[in-house]
Scaffold this motif. Structure first.
Motif, PDB file in Angstrom:
ATOM      1  N   TYR A  36      22.680 -17.361  42.470  1.00  0.00           N
ATOM      2  CA  TYR A  36      21.707 -18.458  42.557  1.00  0.00           C
ATOM      3  C   TYR A  36      20.361 -18.024  43.144  1.00  0.00           C
ATOM      4  N   ARG A  37      20.318 -16.873  43.773  1.00  0.00           N
ATOM      5  CA  ARG A  37      19.122 -16.505  44.547  1.00  0.00           C
ATOM      6  C   ARG A  37      17.912 -16.202  43.676  1.00  0.00           C
ATOM      7  N   SER A  38      18.061 -15.271  42.748  1.00  0.00           N
ATOM      8  CA  SER A  38      16.909 -14.698  42.063  1.00  0.00           C
ATOM      9  C   SER A  38      16.703 -15.308  40.686  1.00  0.00           C
ATOM     10  N   THR A  39      15.481 -15.138  40.184  1.00  0.00           N
ATOM     11  CA  THR A  39      15.207 -15.511  38.793  1.00  0.00           C
ATOM     12  C   THR A  39      16.007 -14.593  37.870  1.00  0.00           C
ATOM     13  N   VAL A  40      16.159 -15.010  36.622  1.00  0.00           N
ATOM     14  CA  VAL A  40      16.861 -14.183  35.635  1.00  0.00           C
ATOM     15  C   VAL A  40      16.199 -12.818  35.527  1.00  0.00           C
ATOM     16  N   GLU A  41      14.864 -12.790  35.590  1.00  0.00           N
ATOM     17  CA  GLU A  41      14.129 -11.533  35.431  1.00  0.00           C
ATOM     18  C   GLU A  41      14.433 -10.562  36.575  1.00  0.00           C
ATOM     19  N   ILE A  42      14.478 -11.060  37.797  1.00  0.00           N
ATOM     20  CA  ILE A  42      14.767 -10.192  38.946  1.00  0.00           C
ATOM     21  C   ILE A  42      16.230  -9.743  38.923  1.00  0.00           C
ATOM     22  N   THR A  43      17.130 -10.670  38.582  1.00  0.00           N
ATOM     23  CA  THR A  43      18.552 -10.316  38.493  1.00  0.00           C
ATOM     24  C   THR A  43      18.776  -9.237  37.442  1.00  0.00           C
ATOM     25  N   THR A  44      18.137  -9.367  36.289  1.00  0.00           N
ATOM     26  CA  THR A  44      18.277  -8.371  35.215  1.00  0.00           C
ATOM     27  C   THR A  44      17.769  -7.015  35.673  1.00  0.00           C
ATOM     28  N   PHE A  45      16.665  -7.017  36.400  1.00  0.00           N
ATOM     29  CA  PHE A  45      16.087  -5.769  36.925  1.00  0.00           C
ATOM     30  C   PHE A  45      17.071  -5.098  37.882  1.00  0.00           C
ATOM     31  N   ALA A  46      17.614  -5.873  38.830  1.00  0.00           N
ATOM     32  CA  ALA A  46      18.544  -5.319  39.821  1.00  0.00           C
ATOM     33  C   ALA A  46      19.837  -4.841  39.160  1.00  0.00           C
ATOM     34  N   GLN A  47      20.241  -5.533  38.092  1.00  0.00           N
ATOM     35  CA  GLN A  47      21.474  -5.161  37.389  1.00  0.00           C
ATOM     36  C   GLN A  47      21.391  -3.788  36.742  1.00  0.00           C
ATOM     37  N   LYS A  48      20.177  -3.321  36.461  1.00  0.00           N
ATOM     38  CA  LYS A  48      20.039  -1.977  35.899  1.00  0.00           C
ATOM     39  C   LYS A  48      20.395  -0.914  36.935  1.00  0.00           C
ATOM     40  N   LEU A  49      20.278  -1.272  38.198  1.00  0.00           N
ATOM     41  CA  LEU A  49      20.656  -0.340  39.276  1.00  0.00           C
ATOM     42  C   LEU A  49      22.157  -0.364  39.527  1.00  0.00           C
ATOM     43  N   LYS A  50      22.731  -1.564  39.551  1.00  0.00           N
ATOM     44  CA  LYS A  50      24.176  -1.726  39.808  1.00  0.00           C
ATOM     45  C   LYS A  50      24.736  -2.696  38.768  1.00  0.00           C
ATOM     46  N   PRO A  51      25.059  -2.232  37.588  1.00  0.00           N
ATOM     47  CA  PRO A  51      25.517  -3.138  36.532  1.00  0.00           C
ATOM     48  C   PRO A  51      26.818  -3.852  36.909  1.00  0.00           C
ATOM     49  N   ASN A  52      26.867  -5.143  36.593  1.00  0.00           N
ATOM     50  CA  ASN A  52      28.078  -5.939  36.761  1.00  0.00           C
ATOM     51  C   ASN A  52      28.129  -6.912  35.594  1.00  0.00           C
ATOM     52  N   SER A  53      28.954  -6.580  34.617  1.00  0.00           N
ATOM     53  CA  SER A  53      28.992  -7.379  33.387  1.00  0.00           C
ATOM     54  C   SER A  53      29.492  -8.796  33.633  1.00  0.00           C
ATOM     55  N   THR A  59       6.713  -0.184  44.372  1.00  0.00           N
ATOM     56  CA  THR A  59       5.597   0.766  44.318  1.00  0.00           C
ATOM     57  C   THR A  59       6.088   2.188  44.560  1.00  0.00           C
ATOM     58  N   TYR A  60       5.330   3.149  44.034  1.00  0.00           N
ATOM     59  CA  TYR A  60       5.675   4.558  44.279  1.00  0.00           C
ATOM     60  C   TYR A  60       4.441   5.424  44.052  1.00  0.00           C
ATOM     61  N   ALA A  61       4.445   6.597  44.670  1.00  0.00           N
ATOM     62  CA  ALA A  61       3.421   7.613  44.432  1.00  0.00           C
ATOM     63  C   ALA A  61       4.145   8.892  44.020  1.00  0.00           C
ATOM     64  N   GLY A  62       3.553   9.656  43.090  1.00  0.00           N
ATOM     65  CA  GLY A  62       4.233  10.859  42.610  1.00  0.00           C
ATOM     66  C   GLY A  62       5.211  10.498  41.510  1.00  0.00           C
ATOM     67  N   ALA A  63       6.390  11.130  41.539  1.00  0.00           N
ATOM     68  CA  ALA A  63       7.416  10.884  40.508  1.00  0.00           C
ATOM     69  C   ALA A  63       8.289   9.706  40.916  1.00  0.00           C
ATOM     70  N   ILE A  64       8.534   8.801  39.962  1.00  0.00           N
ATOM     71  CA  ILE A  64       9.370   7.630  40.246  1.00  0.00           C
ATOM     72  C   ILE A  64      10.834   8.059  40.420  1.00  0.00           C
ATOM     73  N   THR A  65      11.583   7.310  41.221  1.00  0.00           N
ATOM     74  CA  THR A  65      13.013   7.585  41.382  1.00  0.00           C
ATOM     75  C   THR A  65      13.702   7.579  40.012  1.00  0.00           C
ATOM     76  N   PRO A  66      14.624   8.491  39.790  1.00  0.00           N
ATOM     77  CA  PRO A  66      15.311   8.513  38.487  1.00  0.00           C
ATOM     78  C   PRO A  66      16.065   7.222  38.185  1.00  0.00           C
ATOM     79  N   PHE A  67      16.373   6.429  39.231  1.00  0.00           N
ATOM     80  CA  PHE A  67      17.122   5.187  39.016  1.00  0.00           C
ATOM     81  C   PHE A  67      16.275   4.112  38.330  1.00  0.00           C
ATOM     82  N   LEU A  68      14.937   4.293  38.321  1.00  0.00           N
ATOM     83  CA  LEU A  68      14.059   3.298  37.692  1.00  0.00           C
ATOM     84  C   LEU A  68      13.293   3.873  36.500  1.00  0.00           C
ATOM     85  N   LYS A  69      13.629   5.094  36.081  1.00  0.00           N
ATOM     86  CA  LYS A  69      12.872   5.737  35.003  1.00  0.00           C
ATOM     87  C   LYS A  69      12.933   4.940  33.712  1.00  0.00           C
ATOM     88  N   SER A  70      14.071   4.317  33.451  1.00  0.00           N
ATOM     89  CA  SER A  70      14.217   3.591  32.186  1.00  0.00           C
ATOM     90  C   SER A  70      13.460   2.275  32.214  1.00  0.00           C
TER      91      SER A  70
END
Length: 689
Positions: free
Chosen positions: A532-549, A678-689
């Protein structure tokens, strides 16, 4: 139909508000008269102290005590009425049983309300049996559980209201989406300073958890934003209501991860008319039980050691020790060692002291007869038993001069003389002495604290927490099976255990639902999959880090999360300042700037504070949660939520390990409406996609 139209409902609300005001005035008068009665009674006692006999003085003191008690109950009732004046009720159910010609209308609020001289409830408490229908059924066939059994009938009308400051903002007619409509309105608004009650929006699956009376242990696995902590607190409020004769707030204890989280959730029970309940961390419990045995590394220090810096390499042997002691099999090894120690570590020898001789057979027989007491008590009982059953050479009882020597001799017959030496012996028994290492300053590693405490209970015993009748354990994923085994030794009461295996801050010692079930095999388990906390857009973003079908986001839409690349660390800090400035004019209430480490949080805090922003740093010395701009780190942010979240330093050198990935997920999933990374330099590989 009773109050069939919205206009009639609004007029009825005015009548109820007037009755509440009248009740409040009567209570004020009663409190004043009670105060005057106490003053008069005390003055009478003072003026006539010399003339009154002891029985009269005692009777007067009892009278004063009764009047004070009545006054305190009136004050508590007054607080509930004041709460109702803000929002008398939030729901209505019209229910007809059997051959009734017309249904009864039940208005449901945070508390019940009956006029002083009336007999009918004007408002029903959300925890009452009849109120359960509001959460569990739509229009049509329904039932509720009463003391006499299930009452079946038909719901003819269901309404939900939003009442603020005694005025109706809106009314929603019954439909299959009644809760979703209200949820959308509630969730779209900005956050509050602390967690609030959710009585108006409790969902059917949450209501089943709240009203579960049968489970001795109830384990709740809930995805981020599923409201599991709030549901658990409402369950406590329900049990306090349901068993008010035998259970009060002093009988409930929360095992809380930190003081900030404790403060964040501190509003919920008082809002529901209950007193605050005691909260303690597992480390505080351990420090009390291990006082005098040794100091130890904290969980936070362990996590900080594992995080290290970009150039630090974690000692693999530290990780090996943590993982080994966090396994479910480890408990079995300790239990097997205790059984082995029982059978082999007491080595009796004949005692010959001051004309007294005690055979080793008598000693061994007494030791076996002393049962399942802690070792120290068992040895004392063994010594007492053999002394009571033997005589010296002259046929006399054992002299006092020999008693102390016999007790000392019996104690020395056990292989280990203190808990720490017994703990070291455990690893020698396993053939793995290298699994025990003290840190600098002779501190115990955190992974040793609870195995040691488990053996301490075996060796010395521990005072049981008999006054605790319900234990609530939050962030269950961060506690190991041996920690749960210790809790089950210290607390024999009912338990509610909750958390999310996706939000572990230490993957080497996290516990899944299945692992906790091994400690509590009879536990009821339930999963909360709707977030219930986040918008669909934020939940979808976070799910790319820790998928839970299985996760189901509530259908609430908002801005897409923003990943913001910066040319340099200085540019990144400028970007964070700009985003903070944007927040101040956004109309949102809370901004969380969530870093990976304490050092990063301190850096951001210092640089933003230099620009004159009113800002708060949350760390492990903090005791309060603050509204507005908060800088913290993922380890401390668990359980909290913010309207907007900024996650700085999301570069490849900061977030690189599986642990880092968990922390990044925790940080992102704190956001309700807006998320920027935000990031400077190379982005974390967990967010590259």
């Amino acid at each position: 139909m009773f109050n069939g139209t919205e206009a009639e409902e609004r007029r009825y609300l005015e009548v109820i508000v007037a009755k509440l005001h009248q009740a409040l005035k009567e209570m004020d008068d009663k409190v004043s008269s009670t105060y005057e009665a106490v003053i008069e009674a005390k003055k009478y006692l003072w003026d006539n102290a010399a003339a009154l006999d002891p029985a009269e003085r005692a009777a007067n003191r009892v009278d004063v005590s009764l009047v004070i008690d009545l006054g305190e109950k009136t004050i508590a009732k007054r607080r509930r009425v004041q709460k109702l004046l803000q929002s008398p009720y939030f729901g209505r159910v019209d229910f007809k049983v059997g051959q009734q010609t017309k249904p009864d209308s039940f208005y449901i609020g945070v508390h019940s309300f009956t006029e002083e001289n009336g007999h009918d409830n004007l408002i029903y408490d959300w925890r009452s049996p009849v109120a359960s229908m509001f959460y569990d059924f739509e229009v049509g066939q329904a039932f509720y559980s009463a003391p006499v059994g299930e009452v079946h009938g038909e719901i003819g009308l269901k309404r939900q209201y939003k009442i603020n400051q005694g005025a109706m903002e809106y009314m929603i007619e019954s439909s299959m989406t009644i809760h979703d409509d209200v949820l959308q309105k509630e969730l779209s608004g900005p956050s509050n300073e602390r967690m609030k009650n959710i009585v108006a929006t409790i969902q059917k699956e949450q209501n089943a958890i709240i009203r579960n009376e049968a489970a001795h242990e109830l384990i709740i696995q809930g995805v981020a934003g599923s409201g599991k902590t709030s549901v658990a607190l409402h369950r406590v409020a329900f049990l306090l209501y349901r068993y008010k004769e035998t259970l009060n707030s002093r009988n409930v204890l929360i095992i809380s991860p930190n003081k900030v989280f404790s403060d964040y959730i501190s509003n919920v029970l008082p809002e529901l008319g209950e007193e605050k309940i005691m909260e303690v961390s597992l480390e505080e419990l351990a420090a009390k039980e291990l006082s005098g045995i040794g100091k130890f590394q904290t969980f936070y220090e362990q996590v900080s050691e594992l995080l290290g810096g970009p150039d630090d390499k974690t000692d693999d042997t530290v990780i090996e020790r943590i993982k080994y002691k966090a396994s479910a099999e480890f408990i079995g090894q300790i239990v097997a060692f205790i059984q082995y120690a029982d059978e082999h570590y007491f080595s009796p020898e004949e005692i010959a002291i001051d004309k007294v001789t005690i055979s080793k057979e008598a000693l061994f027989s007494s030791y076996l007869a002393s049962g399942r007491l802690p070792v120290k008590s068992r040895l004392e009982k063994t010594a007492a038993h053999v002394m009571a059953n033997c005589k010296d050479v002259d046929g006399n009882r054992v002299p006092a001069s020999a008693s102390k020597k016999i007790k000392t001799a019996v104690k020395k017959m056990f292989k280990c003389q203190d808990v720490l030496s017994l703990y070291k012996e455990f690893y020698r028994y396993l053939g793995k002495p290298d699994l025990f290492k003290l840190k600098q300053g002779k501190k115990l590693e955190y992974s040793d604290v609870f195995p040691l405490l488990y053996l301490k209970i075996y060796f010395e015993g521990a005072a049981p927490f008999d006054f605790v009748k319900h234990l609530l354990v939050d962030e269950m994923q961060d506690y190991t099976p041996i920690q749960y085994a210790v809790l089950s030794k210290l607390f024999k009461c009912k338990k509610t255990i909750l958390g999310d295996s996706s939000q572990s801050v230490n993957p080497y010692s996290s516990s899944s639902l299945a692992e906790i079930k091994k400690v509590f095999p009879e536990a009821d388990t339930v999963e909360l999959l709707k977030s219930y906390r986040s918008t669909v857009e934020i939940t979808t973003f976070a799910q790319k880090l820790k998928p839970n079908s299985q996760l189901i986001p509530i259908e609430r839409h908002g801005e897409e999360p923003l990943i913001l690349p910066c040319h340099s660390p200085r540019d990144e800090m400028d970007a964070v300042r700009r985003l903070t400035g944007d927040f101040l004019v956004s109309g949102l209430h809370s901004l969380g700037i969530i870093c990976k480490t304490h050092a990063q949080a301190e850096e951001v805090y210092a640089k933003l504070k230099d620009r004159g922003y009113k800002i708060h740093l949350l760390d492990f010395n903090s005791e309060q949660f603050h509204e507005g701009i908060v800088v913290t780190y993922a380890h401390l942010a668990k359980g909290l939520e913010f309207d907007q979240v900024i996650v700085p330093f999301a570069d490849a050198s900061t977030y690189r390990t599986e642990l880092d990935k968990s922390l990044l997920y925790i940080a992102c999933s704190r956001a309700m409406h807006r998320l920027t990374v935000t990031y400077a330099g190379a982005i974390t590989p967990f967010l590259k996609s």
